[in-house]
Motif scaffolding. Structure first.
Motif, PDB file in Angstrom:
ATOM      1  N   LYS A  92       0.814  -1.218   0.000  1.00 12.69           N
ATOM      2  CA  LYS A  92       0.000   0.000   0.000  1.00 12.69           C
ATOM      3  C   LYS A  92       0.852   1.274   0.000  1.00 12.69           C
ATOM      4  N   GLY A  93       2.171   1.134  -0.011  1.00 10.93           N
ATOM      5  CA  GLY A  93       3.037   2.300  -0.065  1.00 10.93           C
ATOM      6  C   GLY A  93       3.193   3.030   1.255  1.00 10.93           C
ATOM      7  N   VAL A  94       2.955   2.315   2.347  1.00  5.21           N
ATOM      8  CA  VAL A  94       3.051   2.874   3.691  1.00  5.21           C
ATOM      9  C   VAL A  94       4.381   2.409   4.299  1.00  5.21           C
ATOM     10  N   VAL A  95       5.016   3.246   5.098  1.00  7.73           N
ATOM     11  CA  VAL A  95       6.259   2.853   5.762  1.00  7.73           C
ATOM     12  C   VAL A  95       5.973   1.634   6.644  1.00  7.73           C
ATOM     13  N   ALA A  96       6.698   0.557   6.399  1.00  7.28           N
ATOM     14  CA  ALA A  96       6.481  -0.715   7.098  1.00  7.28           C
ATOM     15  C   ALA A  96       7.599  -0.930   8.116  1.00  7.28           C
ATOM     16  N   ILE A  97       7.197  -1.088   9.385  1.00 16.28           N
ATOM     17  CA  ILE A  97       8.160  -1.235  10.472  1.00 16.28           C
ATOM     18  C   ILE A  97       7.912  -2.576  11.170  1.00 16.28           C
ATOM     19  N   GLN A  98       8.880  -3.473  11.038  1.00 16.40           N
ATOM     20  CA  GLN A  98       8.795  -4.790  11.679  1.00 16.40           C
ATOM     21  C   GLN A  98       9.330  -4.670  13.098  1.00 16.40           C
ATOM     22  N   ARG A  99       8.512  -5.016  14.064  1.00 19.65           N
ATOM     23  CA  ARG A  99       8.942  -4.955  15.458  1.00 19.65           C
ATOM     24  C   ARG A  99       9.667  -6.247  15.805  1.00 19.65           C
ATOM     25  N   MET A 100      10.853  -6.111  16.423  1.00 22.42           N
ATOM     26  CA  MET A 100      11.696  -7.256  16.768  1.00 22.42           C
ATOM     27  C   MET A 100      12.005  -7.218  18.257  1.00 22.42           C
ATOM     28  N   PHE A 101      11.584  -8.258  18.966  1.00 18.50           N
ATOM     29  CA  PHE A 101      11.869  -8.364  20.398  1.00 18.50           C
ATOM     30  C   PHE A 101      13.154  -9.156  20.615  1.00 18.50           C
ATOM     31  N   LEU A 102      14.082  -8.574  21.346  1.00 13.70           N
ATOM     32  CA  LEU A 102      15.359  -9.227  21.634  1.00 13.70           C
ATOM     33  C   LEU A 102      15.227 -10.003  22.944  1.00 13.70           C
ATOM     34  N   ILE A 103      14.555 -11.146  22.870  1.00 12.26           N
ATOM     35  CA  ILE A 103      14.265 -11.946  24.059  1.00 12.26           C
ATOM     36  C   ILE A 103      15.359 -12.979  24.305  1.00 12.26           C
ATOM     37  N   ASP A 104      15.667 -13.735  23.253  1.00  9.44           N
ATOM     38  CA  ASP A 104      16.692 -14.768  23.335  1.00  9.44           C
ATOM     39  C   ASP A 104      17.176 -15.086  21.929  1.00  9.44           C
ATOM     40  N   SER A 105      18.156 -15.962  21.816  1.00  6.98           N
ATOM     41  CA  SER A 105      18.751 -16.284  20.511  1.00  6.98           C
ATOM     42  C   SER A 105      17.737 -16.890  19.553  1.00  6.98           C
ATOM     43  N   HIS A 106      16.840 -17.723  20.062  1.00  3.49           N
ATOM     44  CA  HIS A 106      15.829 -18.355  19.211  1.00  3.49           C
ATOM     45  C   HIS A 106      14.900 -17.294  18.610  1.00  3.49           C
ATOM     46  N   ALA A 107      14.413 -16.393  19.443  1.00  4.58           N
ATOM     47  CA  ALA A 107      13.529 -15.326  18.964  1.00  4.58           C
ATOM     48  C   ALA A 107      14.250 -14.427  17.963  1.00  4.58           C
ATOM     49  N   LEU A 108      15.512 -14.165  18.224  1.00  3.69           N
ATOM     50  CA  LEU A 108      16.304 -13.323  17.325  1.00  3.69           C
ATOM     51  C   LEU A 108      16.431 -13.976  15.950  1.00  3.69           C
ATOM     52  N   GLU A 109      16.750 -15.249  15.913  1.00  2.00           N
ATOM     53  CA  GLU A 109      16.888 -15.954  14.626  1.00  2.00           C
ATOM     54  C   GLU A 109      15.557 -16.007  13.880  1.00  2.00           C
ATOM     55  N   ARG A 110      14.479 -16.223  14.617  1.00  2.00           N
ATOM     56  CA  ARG A 110      13.152 -16.231  14.002  1.00  2.00           C
ATOM     57  C   ARG A 110      12.856 -14.860  13.392  1.00  2.00           C
ATOM     58  N   LYS A 119      11.225  -7.802   4.215  1.00  2.00           N
ATOM     59  CA  LYS A 119      12.013  -6.642   3.776  1.00  2.00           C
ATOM     60  C   LYS A 119      11.364  -5.319   4.191  1.00  2.00           C
ATOM     61  N   PRO A 120      11.183  -5.120   5.504  1.00  3.42           N
ATOM     62  CA  PRO A 120      10.532  -3.887   5.970  1.00  3.42           C
ATOM     63  C   PRO A 120      11.408  -2.661   5.700  1.00  3.42           C
ATOM     64  N   ASP A 121      10.798  -1.487   5.777  1.00  7.71           N
ATOM     65  CA  ASP A 121      11.549  -0.239   5.621  1.00  7.71           C
ATOM     66  C   ASP A 121      12.419   0.014   6.847  1.00  7.71           C
ATOM     67  N   TYR A 122      11.907  -0.381   8.017  1.00  6.54           N
ATOM     68  CA  TYR A 122      12.603  -0.220   9.293  1.00  6.54           C
ATOM     69  C   TYR A 122      12.354  -1.454  10.147  1.00  6.54           C
ATOM     70  N   ILE A 123      13.266  -1.678  11.074  1.00  7.79           N
ATOM     71  CA  ILE A 123      13.059  -2.655  12.137  1.00  7.79           C
ATOM     72  C   ILE A 123      13.061  -1.861  13.433  1.00  7.79           C
ATOM     73  N   GLU A 124      12.038  -2.078  14.256  1.00  8.79           N
ATOM     74  CA  GLU A 124      12.044  -1.480  15.595  1.00  8.79           C
ATOM     75  C   GLU A 124      12.573  -2.547  16.550  1.00  8.79           C
ATOM     76  N   VAL A 125      13.730  -2.282  17.133  1.00  6.88           N
ATOM     77  CA  VAL A 125      14.401  -3.214  18.029  1.00  6.88           C
ATOM     78  C   VAL A 125      14.008  -2.883  19.466  1.00  6.88           C
ATOM     79  N   LEU A 126      13.494  -3.897  20.185  1.00  9.30           N
ATOM     80  CA  LEU A 126      13.114  -3.735  21.584  1.00  9.30           C
ATOM     81  C   LEU A 126      13.753  -4.831  22.436  1.00  9.30           C
ATOM     82  N   PRO A 127      14.357  -4.551  23.553  1.00  5.99           N
ATOM     83  CA  PRO A 127      14.576  -3.204  24.065  1.00  5.99           C
ATOM     84  C   PRO A 127      15.705  -2.512  23.306  1.00  5.99           C
ATOM     85  N   GLY A 128      15.552  -1.212  23.184  1.00  5.21           N
ATOM     86  CA  GLY A 128      16.513  -0.411  22.443  1.00  5.21           C
ATOM     87  C   GLY A 128      17.721  -0.001  23.254  1.00  5.21           C
TER      88      GLY A 128
END
Length: 180
Positions: A92-110, A119-128
């Motif tokens: 739809k041409g909207v800025v796409a931001i994938q939220r990524m939770f840094l919980i553990d190695s498994h979640a990170l790889e997923r 292929k989002p425009d941004y990744i929001e990394v939490l916790p920052g």
């Protein structure tokens, strides 16, 4: 994207954002019945809103809800953990931001697999407030980074930016004011 992106989850906080000099803000949590009012106020104040689709009560966080939000409220961007939301936002041409939770190695790889697919425009990394992880995520994904969550001081903002974050999402009004 501006370096500080104010985030809010109430109309009172939203009104503070509307009166600020910031152009772009993130509505973290709201109810579907508030979307029309939020949109009208944003237009009136010439603001650009990013909605966190996963936190809009009364809407399922899927591609249908994403299409509805894009058609009805013309958002600047959408945040979600769901790949279907990210893919539809991009379509739809909207800025796409994938939220990524840094919980553990498994979640990170997923999360890395999801980012590779969407292929989002941004990744929001939490916790920052983990600069070393911001650097790793940016290097590995080659995607712009927003850092959010548990950033409580100017020093933490500066550390995240130094580590490669392109911006900081925060509900901390003291940080909003400091970086005006």
């Amino acid at each position: 994207m501006q370096k500080i992106v104010p985030a809010f989850s109430s109309m009172k906080q939203y009104e503070l954002f509307l009166e600020s000099d910031y152009e772009i803000g993130v509505f973290l949590e709201t109810h579907i019945s508030q979307l029309g009012n939020i949109h009208k106020l944003a237009e009136k104040h010439q603001k650009k809103i990013i909605y966190h689709v996963d936190l809009i009560h009364g809407l399922k966080n899927d591609d249908y809800a994403t299409e509805y939000i894009c058609q009805q409220y013309n958002p600047y961007g959408l945040i979600s953990t769901k790949s279907t939301v990210i893919l539809k936002a991009k379509q739809k041409g909207v800025v796409a931001i994938q939220r990524m939770f840094l919980i553990d190695s498994h979640a990170l790889e997923r999360s890395y697999r999801l980012v590779n697919k969407t292929k989002p425009d941004y990744i929001e990394v939490l916790p920052g407030a983990m600069p070393w992880m911001i650097e790793e995520v940016k290097d590995r994904t080659k995607t712009k980074i927003l850092a959010g969550g548990l950033i409580r001081s100017v020093a933490e903002v500066e550390a995240a930016l130094e580590a490669g974050a392109d911006g900081i999402t925060t509900s901390n009004k003291e940080i909003w004011n400091y970086f005006k």
